[in-house]
Structures are given as structure tokens and as C-alpha cells.
Scaffold this motif. Structure first.
Motif, short mmCIF file in Angstrom:
data_model
loop_
_atom_site.label_atom_id
_atom_site.label_comp_id
_atom_site.label_asym_id
_atom_site.label_seq_id
_atom_site.Cartn_x
_atom_site.Cartn_y
_atom_site.Cartn_z
N THR A 16 23.13 5.67 26.84
CA THR A 16 22.52 5.33 25.56
C THR A 16 23.40 4.31 24.86
N VAL A 17 22.80 3.33 24.24
CA VAL A 17 23.54 2.38 23.41
C VAL A 17 23.15 2.65 21.96
N LEU A 18 24.16 2.83 21.11
CA LEU A 18 23.93 3.08 19.69
C LEU A 18 24.43 1.87 18.92
N LEU A 19 23.51 1.20 18.23
CA LEU A 19 23.84 0.07 17.37
C LEU A 19 23.95 0.59 15.95
N CYS A 20 25.13 0.44 15.34
CA CYS A 20 25.34 0.86 13.95
C CYS A 20 25.45 -0.37 13.07
N HIS A 21 24.64 -0.42 12.01
CA HIS A 21 24.69 -1.52 11.06
C HIS A 21 24.98 -0.96 9.69
N PHE A 22 26.09 -1.37 9.08
CA PHE A 22 26.45 -0.96 7.72
C PHE A 22 25.77 -1.91 6.74
N VAL A 23 24.98 -1.36 5.85
CA VAL A 23 24.23 -2.17 4.88
C VAL A 23 25.15 -2.56 3.73
N ASP A 24 25.28 -3.86 3.52
CA ASP A 24 26.06 -4.35 2.37
C ASP A 24 25.38 -5.58 1.77
N GLY A 25 24.09 -5.55 1.74
CA GLY A 25 23.30 -6.67 1.23
C GLY A 25 21.95 -6.65 1.91
N ARG A 26 21.44 -7.82 2.22
CA ARG A 26 20.17 -7.89 2.93
C ARG A 26 20.32 -7.30 4.32
N THR A 27 19.34 -6.56 4.75
CA THR A 27 19.38 -5.91 6.05
C THR A 27 18.45 -6.64 6.99
N LEU A 28 19.02 -7.53 7.79
CA LEU A 28 18.24 -8.33 8.74
C LEU A 28 18.61 -7.90 10.15
N LEU A 29 17.91 -6.93 10.67
CA LEU A 29 18.23 -6.36 11.97
C LEU A 29 17.51 -7.04 13.12
N THR A 30 16.19 -7.21 12.97
CA THR A 30 15.38 -7.70 14.09
C THR A 30 14.38 -8.75 13.61
N ASP A 31 13.65 -9.27 14.55
CA ASP A 31 12.56 -10.21 14.32
C ASP A 31 13.08 -11.56 13.83
N ALA A 32 12.36 -12.27 12.98
CA ALA A 32 12.62 -13.68 12.68
C ALA A 32 14.06 -13.97 12.24
N ASP A 33 14.62 -13.20 11.34
CA ASP A 33 15.98 -13.46 10.85
C ASP A 33 16.97 -12.42 11.34
N GLY A 34 16.63 -11.69 12.37
CA GLY A 34 17.45 -10.56 12.82
C GLY A 34 18.77 -10.96 13.44
N LEU A 35 19.78 -10.17 13.13
CA LEU A 35 21.12 -10.39 13.68
C LEU A 35 21.25 -9.85 15.10
N TYR A 36 20.41 -8.90 15.48
CA TYR A 36 20.66 -8.13 16.69
C TYR A 36 19.63 -8.30 17.80
N ASN A 37 18.78 -9.29 17.72
CA ASN A 37 17.76 -9.45 18.76
C ASN A 37 18.37 -9.59 20.15
N ALA A 38 19.30 -10.50 20.31
CA ALA A 38 19.92 -10.71 21.63
C ALA A 38 20.71 -9.49 22.07
N PHE A 39 21.42 -8.86 21.13
CA PHE A 39 22.17 -7.64 21.45
C PHE A 39 21.22 -6.55 21.96
N LEU A 40 20.10 -6.36 21.28
CA LEU A 40 19.16 -5.32 21.68
C LEU A 40 18.56 -5.57 23.05
N VAL A 41 18.29 -6.83 23.37
CA VAL A 41 17.77 -7.17 24.70
C VAL A 41 18.81 -6.81 25.75
N ALA A 42 20.06 -7.23 25.54
CA ALA A 42 21.12 -6.93 26.51
C ALA A 42 21.39 -5.43 26.60
#
Length: 169
Positions: A14-40
Motif C-alpha cells: 500500500t502507498v499512503l500519500l499524506c498531504h498537510f493542508v496549509d492553504g489551497r488544497t490542490l491534490l489531483t486533476d488540473a492543478d494537482g500536485l500529485y498526479n504523477a506521484f499517484l500514477v507511479a
């Protein structure tokens, strides 16, 4: 103690991605920070990826507060809905609840009914393919004020500290 899955022949369960919210939460889709990470991560763990959003109160007692996922989806991160529906989306404030820890531990030990790999939503794959490599480098070198240090400090003192460790692919 968590196992080290450095051998490419042995995939992490299992891979667990933890994101600490400290402003805008851009995880996936158009402005997501983690799209490539999630694919890998999905390829490495044969589809068993869990996303945790931390620093957000979850007074529901559930794995995730439905209002959090609704807000993220309303702001265009529609791919997160499939993680939530598959019980692969968690929300906690300072530390995971005992139920959340057990949920991830059971998944990683393959004792929970995994039900096979949940395919990544098309939006994540599409946006990962569009992401320029310079953006990924910039994200790796930048840090949020206090966010990473606070998560690291919390991880050292929490009994499930291995759930809070982060790694870049």
C-alpha cells in the motif's frame, strides 16, 4: 516495523500519500500536485493507493469527512471521489484515529478486503501526462512554512509514525 520495499520485484502493498493542508488544497486533476506521484504509486503498489489529508478536523468518526471530499470535488478535483468511494481517502487533524491506522495497516497486510486494484481516474492520468518536469522539480525543492516540519515532529511522537513518513518517487 514497516518493511523496506527497495527491491523492485517486491511491490509495496500500500502507498499512503499524506498531504498537510496549509492553504489551497490542490491534490489531483488540473492543478494537482500529485498526479504523477499517484500514477507511479499505483503502478508500484498494484493500484493500492490511499490519500490522507491532514491538518483538517474530522469530527465524524469516519475514515473521512464527506464535507471535505464534497468541497474538493466542487473545486474541480473530481478524481478524489473515486478514492473516497473506495475507502482510500482519509482525513485527520493532528494524527490519525485508531480506526484510520487499523484501516491502513490491514490494507498493507492484505487482511482487508482489497477487492483488486482500483483503476486511477482518467483525470489523474491525463494531467500527469501533461505536467512539465520543471514543475515537478520546483515542487520538490519548495516547502510550505512549517507544514513539513510540523508533520515530521508529529510523526516522531505518534505511535503510528510510519504512516506519516513521506517519500518522493
Amino acid at each position: 516495523m514497516p518493511q523496506n520495499h527497495q527491491n523492485k520485484a517486491e511491490a509495496p502493498p500500500t502507498v499512503l500519500l499524506c498531504h498537510f493542508v496549509d492553504g489551497r488544497t490542490l491534490l489531483t486533476d488540473a492543478d494537482g500536485l500529485y498526479n504523477a506521484f499517484l500514477v507511479a504509486a499505483a503502478e508500484a503498489a498494484r493500484g493500492d493507493v490511499v490519500i490522507a489529508v491532514t491538518g483538517v478536523p474530522n469530527g465524524t468518526g469516519a475514515l473521512a469527512d464527506a464535507t471535505v471530499i464534497d468541497q474538493l470535488v466542487d473545486y474541480g478535483q473530481t478524481s478524489l471521489r473515486s478514492f473516497y468511494e473506495a475507502r482510500r481517502f482519509l482525513v485527520w487533524d493532528d494524527a490519525p484515529s485508531a480506526d484510520q491506522v487499523d484501516h491502513v495497516l490491514l490494507r498493507s497486510r492484505r487482511l482487508a478486503p482489497v477487492g483488486g486494484a482500483v483503476p486511477l481516474p482518467d483525470g489523474i492520468r491525463r494531467h500527469a501526462a501533461l505536467a512539465p518536469s520543471s514543475t515537478a522539480r520546483r515542487r520538490r525543492t519548495s516547502s510550505s512554512p512549517g507544514g513539513g516540519r510540523a508533520a515530521a515532529a508529529a510523526a516522531e511522537h505518534h505511535p503510528a509514525s510510519f504512516l506519516m513518513r513521506c517519500a518522493l518517487l
